[in-house]
Design a protein around this motif. Sequence first.
Motif, PDB file in Angstrom:
ATOM      1  N   ASN A 186       4.077   2.444  62.313  1.00 22.26           N
ATOM      2  CA  ASN A 186       4.229   2.646  63.952  1.00 22.26           C
ATOM      3  C   ASN A 186       5.529   1.582  64.198  1.00 22.26           C
ATOM      4  O   ASN A 186       6.153   1.829  65.295  1.00 22.26           O
ATOM      5  CB  ASN A 186       2.966   2.306  64.616  1.00 22.26           C
ATOM      6  CG  ASN A 186       2.131   3.557  64.508  1.00 22.26           C
ATOM      7  OD1 ASN A 186       2.432   4.724  64.492  1.00 22.26           O
ATOM      8  ND2 ASN A 186       0.661   3.185  64.602  1.00 22.26           N
ATOM      9  N   LEU A 187       5.373   0.433  63.805  1.00 23.00           N
ATOM     10  CA  LEU A 187       6.291  -0.537  63.746  1.00 23.00           C
ATOM     11  C   LEU A 187       7.629   0.060  63.620  1.00 23.00           C
ATOM     12  O   LEU A 187       8.683  -0.555  64.213  1.00 23.00           O
ATOM     13  CB  LEU A 187       6.160  -1.851  63.135  1.00 23.00           C
ATOM     14  CG  LEU A 187       4.586  -2.727  63.417  1.00 23.00           C
ATOM     15  CD1 LEU A 187       4.512  -3.785  62.451  1.00 23.00           C
ATOM     16  CD2 LEU A 187       4.896  -3.208  65.024  1.00 23.00           C
ATOM     17  N   LEU A 188       7.845   0.741  62.480  1.00 23.84           N
ATOM     18  CA  LEU A 188       9.263   1.322  62.107  1.00 23.84           C
ATOM     19  C   LEU A 188       9.736   2.147  63.152  1.00 23.84           C
ATOM     20  O   LEU A 188      11.041   2.295  63.413  1.00 23.84           O
ATOM     21  CB  LEU A 188       9.076   1.818  60.504  1.00 23.84           C
ATOM     22  CG  LEU A 188       8.997   0.903  59.321  1.00 23.84           C
ATOM     23  CD1 LEU A 188       8.414   1.737  58.054  1.00 23.84           C
ATOM     24  CD2 LEU A 188      10.198   0.039  59.385  1.00 23.84           C
ATOM     25  N   SER A 189       8.991   3.023  63.694  1.00 27.45           N
ATOM     26  CA  SER A 189       9.248   4.117  64.682  1.00 27.45           C
ATOM     27  C   SER A 189       9.663   3.256  65.822  1.00 27.45           C
ATOM     28  O   SER A 189      10.448   3.802  66.554  1.00 27.45           O
ATOM     29  CB  SER A 189       7.999   4.990  64.783  1.00 27.45           C
ATOM     30  OG  SER A 189       7.591   5.706  63.693  1.00 27.45           O
ATOM     31  N   LYS A 190       8.826   2.255  65.988  1.00 25.73           N
ATOM     32  CA  LYS A 190       9.100   1.636  67.409  1.00 25.73           C
ATOM     33  C   LYS A 190      10.677   0.904  67.345  1.00 25.73           C
ATOM     34  O   LYS A 190      11.357   0.891  68.381  1.00 25.73           O
ATOM     35  CB  LYS A 190       8.156   0.436  67.679  1.00 25.73           C
ATOM     36  CG  LYS A 190       8.301  -0.333  68.879  1.00 25.73           C
ATOM     37  CD  LYS A 190       6.859  -1.456  69.174  1.00 25.73           C
ATOM     38  CE  LYS A 190       7.358  -1.875  70.417  1.00 25.73           C
ATOM     39  NZ  LYS A 190       5.994  -3.022  70.596  1.00 25.73           N
ATOM     40  N   ALA A 191      10.735   0.176  66.144  1.00 27.28           N
ATOM     41  CA  ALA A 191      12.202  -0.265  66.039  1.00 27.28           C
ATOM     42  C   ALA A 191      13.252   0.710  66.003  1.00 27.28           C
ATOM     43  O   ALA A 191      14.134   0.293  66.535  1.00 27.28           O
ATOM     44  CB  ALA A 191      12.155  -1.087  64.559  1.00 27.28           C
ATOM     45  N   GLU A 192      13.151   1.882  65.390  1.00 21.15           N
ATOM     46  CA  GLU A 192      14.083   2.692  65.502  1.00 21.15           C
ATOM     47  C   GLU A 192      14.423   3.425  66.900  1.00 21.15           C
ATOM     48  O   GLU A 192      15.505   3.631  67.298  1.00 21.15           O
ATOM     49  CB  GLU A 192      13.713   3.941  64.539  1.00 21.15           C
ATOM     50  CG  GLU A 192      14.726   5.233  64.350  1.00 21.15           C
ATOM     51  CD  GLU A 192      16.023   4.874  63.651  1.00 21.15           C
ATOM     52  OE1 GLU A 192      16.883   5.612  63.830  1.00 21.15           O
ATOM     53  OE2 GLU A 192      15.957   3.739  62.947  1.00 21.15           O
ATOM     54  N   CYS A 193      13.365   3.537  67.450  1.00 24.97           N
ATOM     55  CA  CYS A 193      13.384   4.157  68.794  1.00 24.97           C
ATOM     56  C   CYS A 193      14.032   2.886  69.674  1.00 24.97           C
ATOM     57  O   CYS A 193      14.914   3.418  70.766  1.00 24.97           O
ATOM     58  CB  CYS A 193      11.973   4.225  69.500  1.00 24.97           C
ATOM     59  SG  CYS A 193      11.866   4.927  71.264  1.00 24.97           S
ATOM     60  N   THR A 194      13.623   1.629  69.533  1.00 27.26           N
ATOM     61  CA  THR A 194      14.313   0.776  70.279  1.00 27.26           C
ATOM     62  C   THR A 194      15.890   0.750  70.230  1.00 27.26           C
ATOM     63  O   THR A 194      16.820   0.508  70.977  1.00 27.26           O
ATOM     64  CB  THR A 194      13.883  -0.668  70.071  1.00 27.26           C
ATOM     65  OG1 THR A 194      12.586  -0.475  70.214  1.00 27.26           O
ATOM     66  CG2 THR A 194      14.506  -1.997  70.573  1.00 27.26           C
ATOM     67  N   LYS A 195      16.219   0.781  68.978  1.00 26.75           N
ATOM     68  CA  LYS A 195      17.646   0.760  68.333  1.00 26.75           C
ATOM     69  C   LYS A 195      18.647   1.996  68.893  1.00 26.75           C
ATOM     70  O   LYS A 195      19.684   1.653  69.471  1.00 26.75           O
ATOM     71  CB  LYS A 195      17.727   0.825  66.823  1.00 26.75           C
ATOM     72  CG  LYS A 195      19.272   0.784  66.441  1.00 26.75           C
ATOM     73  CD  LYS A 195      19.556   2.248  65.871  1.00 26.75           C
ATOM     74  CE  LYS A 195      20.863   1.982  65.165  1.00 26.75           C
ATOM     75  NZ  LYS A 195      21.457   3.653  64.921  1.00 26.75           N
ATOM     76  N   ILE A 196      17.965   3.244  68.950  1.00 25.93           N
ATOM     77  CA  ILE A 196      18.528   4.306  69.751  1.00 25.93           C
ATOM     78  C   ILE A 196      18.867   4.329  70.902  1.00 25.93           C
ATOM     79  O   ILE A 196      19.915   4.360  71.726  1.00 25.93           O
ATOM     80  CB  ILE A 196      17.594   5.625  69.409  1.00 25.93           C
ATOM     81  CG1 ILE A 196      17.856   5.940  67.739  1.00 25.93           C
ATOM     82  CG2 ILE A 196      18.296   6.964  69.800  1.00 25.93           C
ATOM     83  CD1 ILE A 196      16.753   7.065  67.394  1.00 25.93           C
ATOM     84  N   TRP A 197      17.725   3.774  71.640  1.00 31.23           N
ATOM     85  CA  TRP A 197      17.840   3.856  73.226  1.00 31.23           C
ATOM     86  C   TRP A 197      18.680   2.706  73.833  1.00 31.23           C
ATOM     87  O   TRP A 197      19.423   2.651  74.671  1.00 31.23           O
ATOM     88  CB  TRP A 197      16.628   3.611  73.988  1.00 31.23           C
ATOM     89  CG  TRP A 197      15.929   5.165  73.954  1.00 31.23           C
ATOM     90  CD1 TRP A 197      14.826   5.598  73.289  1.00 31.23           C
ATOM     91  CD2 TRP A 197      16.341   6.256  74.807  1.00 31.23           C
ATOM     92  NE1 TRP A 197      14.631   6.978  73.399  1.00 31.23           N
ATOM     93  CE2 TRP A 197      15.548   7.451  74.479  1.00 31.23           C
ATOM     94  CE3 TRP A 197      17.340   6.386  75.644  1.00 31.23           C
ATOM     95  CZ2 TRP A 197      15.667   8.651  75.038  1.00 31.23           C
ATOM     96  CZ3 TRP A 197      17.566   7.704  76.181  1.00 31.23           C
ATOM     97  CH2 TRP A 197      16.699   8.827  75.828  1.00 31.23           C
ATOM     98  N   THR A 198      18.681   1.312  72.831  1.00 35.23           N
ATOM     99  CA  THR A 198      19.270   0.274  73.236  1.00 35.23           C
ATOM    100  C   THR A 198      20.952   0.662  73.038  1.00 35.23           C
ATOM    101  O   THR A 198      21.772   0.147  73.958  1.00 35.23           O
ATOM    102  CB  THR A 198      19.008  -0.957  72.250  1.00 35.23           C
ATOM    103  OG1 THR A 198      17.663  -1.408  72.449  1.00 35.23           O
ATOM    104  CG2 THR A 198      20.016  -2.062  72.498  1.00 35.23           C
ATOM    105  N   GLU A 199      21.228   1.353  72.013  1.00 27.86           N
ATOM    106  CA  GLU A 199      22.654   1.753  71.884  1.00 27.86           C
ATOM    107  C   GLU A 199      23.167   2.756  72.980  1.00 27.86           C
ATOM    108  O   GLU A 199      24.243   2.586  73.534  1.00 27.86           O
ATOM    109  CB  GLU A 199      22.723   2.668  70.459  1.00 27.86           C
ATOM    110  CG  GLU A 199      23.025   1.612  69.254  1.00 27.86           C
ATOM    111  CD  GLU A 199      23.306   2.462  68.205  1.00 27.86           C
ATOM    112  OE1 GLU A 199      23.854   1.747  67.270  1.00 27.86           O
ATOM    113  OE2 GLU A 199      22.957   3.714  68.163  1.00 27.86           O
ATOM    114  N   LYS A 200      22.500   3.611  73.487  1.00 22.58           N
ATOM    115  CA  LYS A 200      22.577   4.511  74.631  1.00 22.58           C
ATOM    116  C   LYS A 200      22.816   3.753  75.872  1.00 22.58           C
ATOM    117  O   LYS A 200      23.771   3.995  76.593  1.00 22.58           O
ATOM    118  CB  LYS A 200      21.483   5.513  74.557  1.00 22.58           C
ATOM    119  CG  LYS A 200      21.492   6.477  73.640  1.00 22.58           C
ATOM    120  CD  LYS A 200      20.504   7.778  73.796  1.00 22.58           C
ATOM    121  CE  LYS A 200      20.686   8.774  72.638  1.00 22.58           C
ATOM    122  NZ  LYS A 200      19.682   9.777  73.028  1.00 22.58           N
TER     123      LYS A 200
END
Length: 291
Positions: free
Chosen positions: A44-58
């Motif tokens: 869950n932590l890995l998914s949260k980090a990946e999601c944060t990275k994707i939307w932060t970039e956008k």
Amino acid sequence: MNIMDFNVKKLAADAGTFLSRAVQFTEEKLGQAEKTELDAHLENLLSKAECTKIWTEKIMKQTEVLLQPNPNARIEEFVYEKLDRKAPSRINNPELLGQYMIDAGTEFGPGTAYGNALIKCGETQKRIGTADRELIQTSALNFLTPLRNFIEGDYKTIAKERKLLQNKRLDLDAAKTRLKKAKAAETRNSQLNSARLEGDNIMVNFSYMLNFLHVKWLKIWAEEVTKSEQELRITQSEFDRQAEITRLLLEGISSTHAHHLRCLNDFVEAQMTYYAQCYQYMLDLQKQLGR
């Protein structure tokens, strides 16, 4: 041992490790090897980090487009940033329009109604241009920079540790596979040699040799099993340690969200100031033109 011998041995060891991981990864994809699953919390932590990275970039990229619609100007600023140099100051669109209006009003005559109105509009446009410049500077400092620091700093560290965790997991599963194969081979070898020894009653002349080989092979496979068990303990320990390091890093994502929330509030405040200034400028201009 000289340095060259050490480098060659290290290179051979690294190549062996890489090959072992590649084989394990391929067999997993083909469904021919078991895979150690990460615990649900870590996943869950890995998914949260990946999601944060994707939307932060956008969000970061689109904010850059909002603040600087000119793609060529954005590229130029990016190049200067990578060169660690300050981009040359350029006149923005409202300032340029304002200057054109002032020049035109001066040419038509400040004493004429149209010329006077153009000069007043031009001065207001230049004030809006200054406000626009301040918005860009404030937003870049208080909003874009923290987001970029996360992408280029914190997340890169997370990605690095995540890659290490993946490698440690492959090493662990490869060790499990080797131990499983060693135990199976030991059992099979023991069964084969036992079957041969049963026939020794008939072949007395080979009895001593078969017994000798039987003991020899059992010893070899016992050593192989012991070695594989020790390797498994080491890889399990390294995997657990890396999983803990990765978990601690990932749990910092909540703090990142809290920090980005404060930055978002700063961005909203900067926009509010900008739009309030522009509204006041236009309100004053309208009154001037009305008189």
